[in-house]
Each structure stands twice: as structure tokens, then as C-alpha cells.
Design a protein around this motif. Structure first.
Motif, PDB file in Angstrom:
ATOM      1  N   PHE A 217       6.780  -3.030  -8.405  1.00 28.50           N
ATOM      2  CA  PHE A 217       5.793  -2.033  -8.826  1.00 28.50           C
ATOM      3  C   PHE A 217       4.614  -2.714  -9.516  1.00 28.50           C
ATOM      4  O   PHE A 217       3.466  -2.322  -9.331  1.00 28.50           O
ATOM      5  N   THR A 218       4.892  -3.748 -10.305  1.00 28.13           N
ATOM      6  CA  THR A 218       3.825  -4.517 -10.947  1.00 28.13           C
ATOM      7  C   THR A 218       2.976  -5.205  -9.894  1.00 28.13           C
ATOM      8  O   THR A 218       1.741  -5.240 -10.005  1.00 28.13           O
ATOM      9  N   VAL A 219       3.618  -5.760  -8.872  1.00 23.75           N
ATOM     10  CA  VAL A 219       2.882  -6.407  -7.776  1.00 23.75           C
ATOM     11  C   VAL A 219       1.980  -5.407  -7.078  1.00 23.75           C
ATOM     12  O   VAL A 219       0.815  -5.703  -6.786  1.00 23.75           O
ATOM     13  N   CYS A 220       2.487  -4.205  -6.819  1.00 24.46           N
ATOM     14  CA  CYS A 220       1.684  -3.160  -6.168  1.00 24.46           C
ATOM     15  C   CYS A 220       0.503  -2.757  -7.051  1.00 24.46           C
ATOM     16  O   CYS A 220      -0.613  -2.549  -6.554  1.00 24.46           O
ATOM     17  N   SER A 221       0.745  -2.643  -8.340  1.00 25.65           N
ATOM     18  CA  SER A 221      -0.334  -2.303  -9.275  1.00 25.65           C
ATOM     19  C   SER A 221      -1.376  -3.413  -9.298  1.00 25.65           C
ATOM     20  O   SER A 221      -2.589  -3.147  -9.322  1.00 25.65           O
ATOM     21  N   TRP A 222      -0.925  -4.667  -9.280  1.00 25.96           N
ATOM     22  CA  TRP A 222      -1.817  -5.816  -9.285  1.00 25.96           C
ATOM     23  C   TRP A 222      -2.672  -5.844  -8.012  1.00 25.96           C
ATOM     24  O   TRP A 222      -3.886  -6.052  -8.067  1.00 25.96           O
ATOM     25  N   ILE A 223      -2.053  -5.634  -6.855  1.00 27.89           N
ATOM     26  CA  ILE A 223      -2.793  -5.621  -5.593  1.00 27.89           C
ATOM     27  C   ILE A 223      -3.861  -4.535  -5.616  1.00 27.89           C
ATOM     28  O   ILE A 223      -4.999  -4.752  -5.189  1.00 27.89           O
ATOM     29  N   THR A 224      -3.519  -3.355  -6.135  1.00 23.83           N
ATOM     30  CA  THR A 224      -4.479  -2.253  -6.219  1.00 23.83           C
ATOM     31  C   THR A 224      -5.664  -2.619  -7.090  1.00 23.83           C
ATOM     32  O   THR A 224      -6.828  -2.448  -6.693  1.00 23.83           O
TER      33      THR A 224
END
Length: 304
Positions: A217-224
Motif C-alpha cells: 500500500f505504501t508502494v502504491c501511495s508512493w507511485i501515485t
């Protein structure tokens, strides 16, 4: 096969739809609604590898083109012309369309393959996708670290791409547009896409290898957030409410626009400090600041 997103399904009823899966997770009082939606998605898909690949690919496409859309609209509204940094250079509909096709092709032919195999990498190195998520303070800390590290990676490799054959055969494609617009953020040679893209994807991987502490979820937030930053920096617009007017060390569109305008200098992605301390700021302001520093240095030598 049951998804590994949660550790105990003993109290769940059979479910065949996403809604029914969400009802099962709604019984868990220790999860917030985002975690319930996340877990329901994985449980419903019932194939963690496919679920992660689809999630990241759709997230990337939706966030990238979704963030580009407002800038496409703004480019067609005369009112906003006063905020255009290079106000005499508006992208034509043909340029927008050609850029869109090129970027979309790159997404499917260059970026899609590693995205679909990201879940085995997560399993291998320990990136968790289970619920509950880490605390918001942990997520914020990781995001901050990624922004700082990616900016350093981007500065040095971007600067390297401006030398000799690297510029001629790789980076020159990205400089096709001297006045950038939102869609040009990922308009680049495949080698550049992979090289600079490693700063976005590879840094979280290395972080997890070292710390053993990272959630998908952190990775997804970072990509966004990284996509938003990249698109906004290529927007070509400077507003009174632009973030760098409140955070002076934030780069923003004015910083990167000068890089495209003068084809050299201002190599950083998110922050200004690398360009400031290494005297590589682009444009008249960068030149003026360097001259001031040289003058101060010369005067200090005279007093010795």
C-alpha cells in the motif's frame, strides 16, 4: 487457493462477488474501510499474483492519465494563459495526441511486463500486502525517504544523460518539446524509462531488502505521488498557489520548465537542493545566482 491478504478466514461465509467479500471483511472491527476494500479485492480476485499486477498497472494508467487530463483541459482555456510559463508555446491537439500514443505504447511494451511480475518480487524480498496496513506515521516516513532518495537518483542519472552519446541516442527524445506539457512526463526512450524509473520502483525494493519493512500500500501511495509530481513538473504552468511558493526547496514546474527551455541544468525531480549546491540551476535566475556567488567569493579573497 485462498489469498494471503488476511490470516484467518474461519468466520467468513462463502462469497462469489466483491460485495459479499466486503461484507465478510466488514465484520472485522480492527480494519478501516480502505483496508477492508483492499482485502476484499485480493480475496475476490483469489489470485494474488494477478491481483497485484492488475492493481499496479491500472493504478499507474489511471493516476498518470487522470492527472494529465486537467492540464489538457487547462491548455485549451484562454483564462489560464497568464499562468503559462512559456506563454507563446501551447501544445497543439496533434502534439498532445502523438505524445499520448507514444506514452501509452511505452506503458504496454516497456512497463507492463515488470509490473505483472512484481508480486513474486514482493514475496521474495518481503514486501507485505496483508491487512492491517502499517501506521500512517510509518507510511509517511517511508514516503519521505523515497522522495529524498529518488531525487538524488534522478539528479545524477538525469545529469549523466545530458552527456555525449547518452543525450544524442537516449535523452534527446524527451527534449523534443522545449515547452513541456503534462503528457510529456513519461515521453522518453525505453532505456531512459527503465533507468530513471528504477528510482521510483527500485528504491523501495532496496529499502525493503535492507530494512525488511515495507507494505505494498505504501508502494502504491508512493507511485501515485511520484506520478503526480512528474506530471505537475511538466505541466508548464506556474500559479500563485504552486507548492514551491510555500516550500521553497520544492522544485515544481518553473524549475523543470527551465530545464526544457534551456536544455541543460535543473536536473532534479522533486527538490531544488542538488541544483542549488552544485550550481546547476538553469536559466537566467540560475546564472544570476552563480554570478552572485562568484562575486562574493572574489570579494572574500580580496579581504584576505
Amino acid at each position: 487457493m485462498v489469498s494471503l491478504v488476511y490470516h484467518d478466514y474461519s468466520g467468513f461465509s462463502n462469497s462469489t462477488t466483491f460485495g459479499e467479500a466486503y461484507q465478510n471483511f466488514s465484520q472485522l472491527t480492527d480494519l478501516n474501510w480502505v483496508e477492508k476494500v483492499w482485502a476484499s479485492y485480493y480475496y475476490y480476485m483469489n489470485n494474488d499474483l494477478f491481483a497485484t499486477g492488475l492493481l499496479i498497472f491500472v493504478l499507474h494508467e489511471f493516476m498518470y492519465f487522470g492527472r494529465c487530463l486537467p492540464w489538457i483541459i487547462i491548455d485549451r482555456i484562454p483564462y489560464f494563459r497568464k499562468y503559462k510559463i512559456q506563454d507563446a508555446k501551447l501544445p497543439s491537439e496533434k502534439e498532445q495526441w502523438e505524445c499520448f500514443k507514444s506514452v501509452l505504447t511505452s506503458h504496454f511494451l516497456v512497463e507492463a511486463f515488470p509490473i505483472w511480475f512484481f508480486h513474486p518480487v514482493c514475496q521474495r524480498i518481503g514486501i507485505s500486502f496483508e491487512v492491517p496496513f502499517p501506521s500512517w506515521t510509518t507510511i509517511a516516513l517511508h514516503l519521505s525517504v523515497f522522495f529524498v532518495l529518488e531525487d538524488a537518483w534522478h539528479y545524477w542519472f538525469h545529469r549523466g544523460l545530458h552527456y555525449g552519446v547518452f543525450y544524442k541516442y537516449i535523452h534527446k527524445q524527451h527534449h523534443r518539446y522545449a515547452a513541456p506539457f503534462g503528457l510529456t512526463a513519461e515521453y522518453a526512450h525505453p532505456i531512459e524509462v527503465m533507468l530513471l524509473g528504477f528510482g521510483t520502483v527500485g528504491i523501495p525494493i532496496v529499502w525493503c531488502l535492507i530494512t525488511k519493512n515495507l507494505h505494498l500500500f505504501t508502494v502504491c501511495s508512493w507511485i501515485t505521488l511520484r506520478l503526480f509530481q512528474a506530471v505537475d513538473s511538466h505541466s508548464g504552468y506556474e500559479f500563485p498557489w504552486s507548492l514551491h511558493n510555500f516550500l521553497p526547496f520544492w522544485a515544481g514546474a518553473d524549475h523543470h520548465d527551465e530545464h526544457h527551455h534551456y536544455f541543460i541544468g535543473s536536473y532534479s525531480s522533486s527538490f531544488r537542493w542538488w541544483d542549488y549546491f552544485l550550481d546547476t540551476e538553469a536559466g537566467p535566475k540560475g546564472k544570476s545566482d552563480r554570478e552572485k556567488k562568484m562575486k562574493i567569493k572574489a570579494e572574500s579573497k580580496k579581504t584576505l
